[in-house]
Each structure stands twice: as C-alpha cells, then as structure tokens.
Design an enzyme around this catalytic site. Structure first.
Site, PDB file in Angstrom:
ATOM      1  N   LYS A 174       6.340   2.332  18.378  1.00  0.00           N
ATOM      2  CA  LYS A 174       6.238   1.254  17.396  1.00  0.00           C
ATOM      3  C   LYS A 174       5.631  -0.014  18.002  1.00  0.00           C
ATOM      4  O   LYS A 174       4.999  -0.805  17.294  1.00  0.00           O
ATOM      5  CB  LYS A 174       7.619   0.950  16.812  1.00  0.00           C
ATOM      6  CG  LYS A 174       8.081   1.941  15.755  1.00  0.00           C
ATOM      7  CD  LYS A 174       7.278   1.803  14.472  1.00  0.00           C
ATOM      8  CE  LYS A 174       7.875   2.564  13.325  1.00  0.00           C
ATOM      9  NZ  LYS A 174       7.143   2.322  12.055  1.00  0.00           N
ATOM     10  N   THR A 225       9.790  -2.775  13.698  1.00  0.00           N
ATOM     11  CA  THR A 225      11.218  -2.534  13.858  1.00  0.00           C
ATOM     12  C   THR A 225      11.855  -3.481  14.864  1.00  0.00           C
ATOM     13  O   THR A 225      11.200  -3.902  15.833  1.00  0.00           O
ATOM     14  CB  THR A 225      11.469  -1.083  14.320  1.00  0.00           C
ATOM     15  OG1 THR A 225      12.849  -0.923  14.675  1.00  0.00           O
ATOM     16  CG2 THR A 225      10.628  -0.747  15.545  1.00  0.00           C
ATOM     17  N   TYR A 237      10.709   5.972  20.548  1.00  0.00           N
ATOM     18  CA  TYR A 237      10.455   5.434  19.206  1.00  0.00           C
ATOM     19  C   TYR A 237       9.998   3.986  19.292  1.00  0.00           C
ATOM     20  O   TYR A 237       8.983   3.600  18.707  1.00  0.00           O
ATOM     21  CB  TYR A 237      11.721   5.539  18.355  1.00  0.00           C
ATOM     22  CG  TYR A 237      11.677   4.729  17.079  1.00  0.00           C
ATOM     23  CD1 TYR A 237      10.932   5.154  15.979  1.00  0.00           C
ATOM     24  CD2 TYR A 237      12.379   3.537  16.965  1.00  0.00           C
ATOM     25  CE1 TYR A 237      10.889   4.419  14.814  1.00  0.00           C
ATOM     26  CE2 TYR A 237      12.340   2.791  15.800  1.00  0.00           C
ATOM     27  CZ  TYR A 237      11.598   3.225  14.726  1.00  0.00           C
ATOM     28  OH  TYR A 237      11.543   2.489  13.566  1.00  0.00           O
ATOM     29  N   GLU A 254      13.862  -2.570  16.982  1.00  0.00           N
ATOM     30  CA  GLU A 254      13.993  -1.833  18.236  1.00  0.00           C
ATOM     31  C   GLU A 254      12.954  -2.275  19.269  1.00  0.00           C
ATOM     32  O   GLU A 254      13.101  -1.991  20.455  1.00  0.00           O
ATOM     33  CB  GLU A 254      13.870  -0.327  17.989  1.00  0.00           C
ATOM     34  CG  GLU A 254      15.044   0.281  17.242  1.00  0.00           C
ATOM     35  CD  GLU A 254      16.293   0.447  18.102  1.00  0.00           C
ATOM     36  OE1 GLU A 254      16.155   0.547  19.337  1.00  0.00           O
ATOM     37  OE2 GLU A 254      17.397   0.481  17.539  1.00  0.00           O
TER      38      GLU A 254
END
Length: 323
Positions: A158, A131, A154, A133
């Site tokens: 990840k 991701t 999150y 992010e």
C-alpha cells in the site's frame, strides 16, 4: 453529462456503500468483479437485482487488478469521470502468507489503473484507497505529515500505491488523491476482521451456536469508525478543485480488549468467560497503536465522524443478532 464512476472492490464493504452513495447522487456506477466459481456479490445484490433502488445506473464488469489489459479496456470502454480503486488483498495477517499476490494486487494494481488513465488522455479523477497501516511503528496521533513505517507486506504494498499515486499526480497532472483511512467497520465487514469476528462471535454465543471465541492480540489499539461515513470522504476528495492526500479517522483509540468487553457487555455477557487467546492470530510484526488526526479533512473537506467505536459495536452486534 452525468457522472460515471468505476469502482474496483465493489463487492467489498466499502465498495457496496460507495456504490449506494453514488447512485443516490445520480451517478452511473460501474463495478469490477473477478470471475470465480463462487460469486461473492451479496453486499451488492440489492443494487443489481432491485432496479427501484439503482434504476438503470448500475453495471458490473469482469476484470482483475492483476490483468492490466482488462483494466485498460474497461477504462477505455466505460469512459468514467471518476475511478475509485478499492480493490485489494486487504487482510494484513493474510499478506504474510501471500506477500507476492498482495503486491501484485495492492501495489502493481494501482499503477495499472494510473497507466490506463494516463494513456486514455481523458480527464479522469482517481481515488486510491490507502490505509493507516502505512504508519506502522510510528506512534500516534498520526496525520498526513507523520512518517511511514509499514510493518507488513500489505502495508508495504500500500505504501508503493500511495507514492505512485502521488507521483502520477505530480508527473502527469492527474487528479489523484490518497485517502489514508483508519480502520472502519460495519455489519458488512468481512468475518475474518477482528471487529466483525467479535460481533458475530457474540451473536453465535447468544444463540447457542458457539461456546467460545478465539482472538489474538488484545492489546492492539485501533481507531475504529463507521464505513458508510468514511466512503463519503472518498467522494468528497474527488470533488475538490485540487487533488490531495487526507487522513480519515475518529481521533479516538480503543484496544481490541475494550471493543471485545463492550460488545459482550451489550449482550449482558462477561467476555472473560468466553474469549480464548490463540497465538496463531498474532502477526509476526505487530502494529501497537493507530489513532488518526483528521484535522485536515475537517478543515478542507468539511468531513468529520459521527459514530464512535462504542456506537459502532452496538450497530454491528444488533445486525449479527438479527441475522
């Protein structure tokens, strides 16, 4: 021998589009679904119930990324040639409320798959859904060499999944690739994600079902692409002779405010008359700007985006208005 794919997260946006793509390419597709009292399979019901579309090449199995035994047993029984790990607790804001669960699914769930592959002694190619992010506070444009600065549970989970995928590739020779996908949307996007929240909110206002739309930070900049195009990049990565990590993006950023303004304008509405700001939708630590540089994917995979965020807004609004 025909190729077999095992997909976690098959009931989600990406999983459903990927399943369609692989069936079209002649794969036998197996999906993992969690057992619950309410079945959330509407995105794939057309595949499971219509054999004219899927033939006899689409199968669902109970399993869970928090259960290593179920993952190992599925890998051993199905004997897939490719595994796509798309399953996750994928909502950034929710990860602040359930950080431990997010870590169990998004981080440790990945190593459960990698261990199942390693212990199988089979030539299985692995795709890890990473991701944008990961970049967090790193200023754009972000590419494969940009430093990671995660800003949520999150993103931190990840990041573990990213590095452990890379580690198993280097330590055990597994064909494992990370797809660092920037935001990608579609009419199948979950209704709690901001783009779908906007498109559905506008449709409800047009139909008279709602009078206002509540949003959080309008200044966040994101690089939004079209999900069906992005899942094709996943498949492309696993067809390469050597595994690697790739940023998938459009290279174009827009604020939430711009996406909102454009979507309302498509319905001939002034967003300022309907949108209310609610601080409960703001993250404890915000990611200000994510804009990806997909040069490596273009050069090595031959992949590039075809749909910009304005076209995407229209696609999503038209679908929600039709519903």
């Amino acid at each position: 021998m025909s190729k077999k794919a095992l997909i976690s997260g098959i009931t989600g946006q990406d999983g459903s589009y990927l399943a369609e793509l692989l069936i079209h390419k002649g794969y036998e597709v197996h999906g993992i679904v969690r057992r619950s009292s309410n079945f959330n399979t509407q995105r794939i019901d057309h595949l499971y119930n219509n054999r004219e579309i899927s033939g006899n090449s689409f199968f669902l199995h109970y399993g869970d990324l928090t259960d290593g035994v179920s993952i190992t047993n599925l890998v051993r029984s199905i004997e897939p040639t490719e595994i796509y790990n798309l399953g996750a607790q994928s909502h950034v804001m929710v990860s602040f409320s359930v950080p431990e669960f997010t870590a169990q699914v998004d981080a440790v769930g990945t190593i459960r798959f990698l261990e199942a592959i390693r212990s199988s002694n089979r030539d299985i190619r692995f795709y890890q859904a990473s991701t944008s992010e990961l970049f967090g506070a790193t200023p754009p444009p972000q590419n494969e060499k940009s430093p990671f600065q995660p800003r949520s549970p999150y993103a931190a989970a990840k990041l573990y999944a990213y590095w452990v995928t890379k580690n198993y590739r280097e330590a055990y020779g597994i064909h494992a690739s990370n797809g660092i996908l920037f935001n990608h949307e579609s009419p199948r996007r979950g209704e709690t994600f901001v783009t779908r929240k906007i498109s559905k909110g506008v449709a409800k206002i047009v139909s008279g079902e709602a009078k206002t739309l509540e949003l959080g930070n309008l200044n966040a900049i994101r690089d939004w692409g079209y999900a069906p195009e992005y899942v094709e990049s996943m498949w492309m990565m696993l067809q390469q002779e050597q595994p690697d990590d790739y940023v998938i993006a459009t290279g174009i950023g827009a604020t939430v405010r711009e996406f909102c303004e454009t979507t309302f304008a498509l319905a001939n509405l002034d967003w300022k008359e309907y949108v209310h700001i609610n601080s409960k939708y703001e993250r404890p630590t915000e990611v200000e700007a994510l804009i990806g540089d997909f040069s490596k994917a273009k050069e090595r995979l031959g992949w590039e985006p075809k749909t910009d965020w304005r076209k995407l807004a229209k696609i999503m609004l038209d679908a929600d208005l039709e519903k």
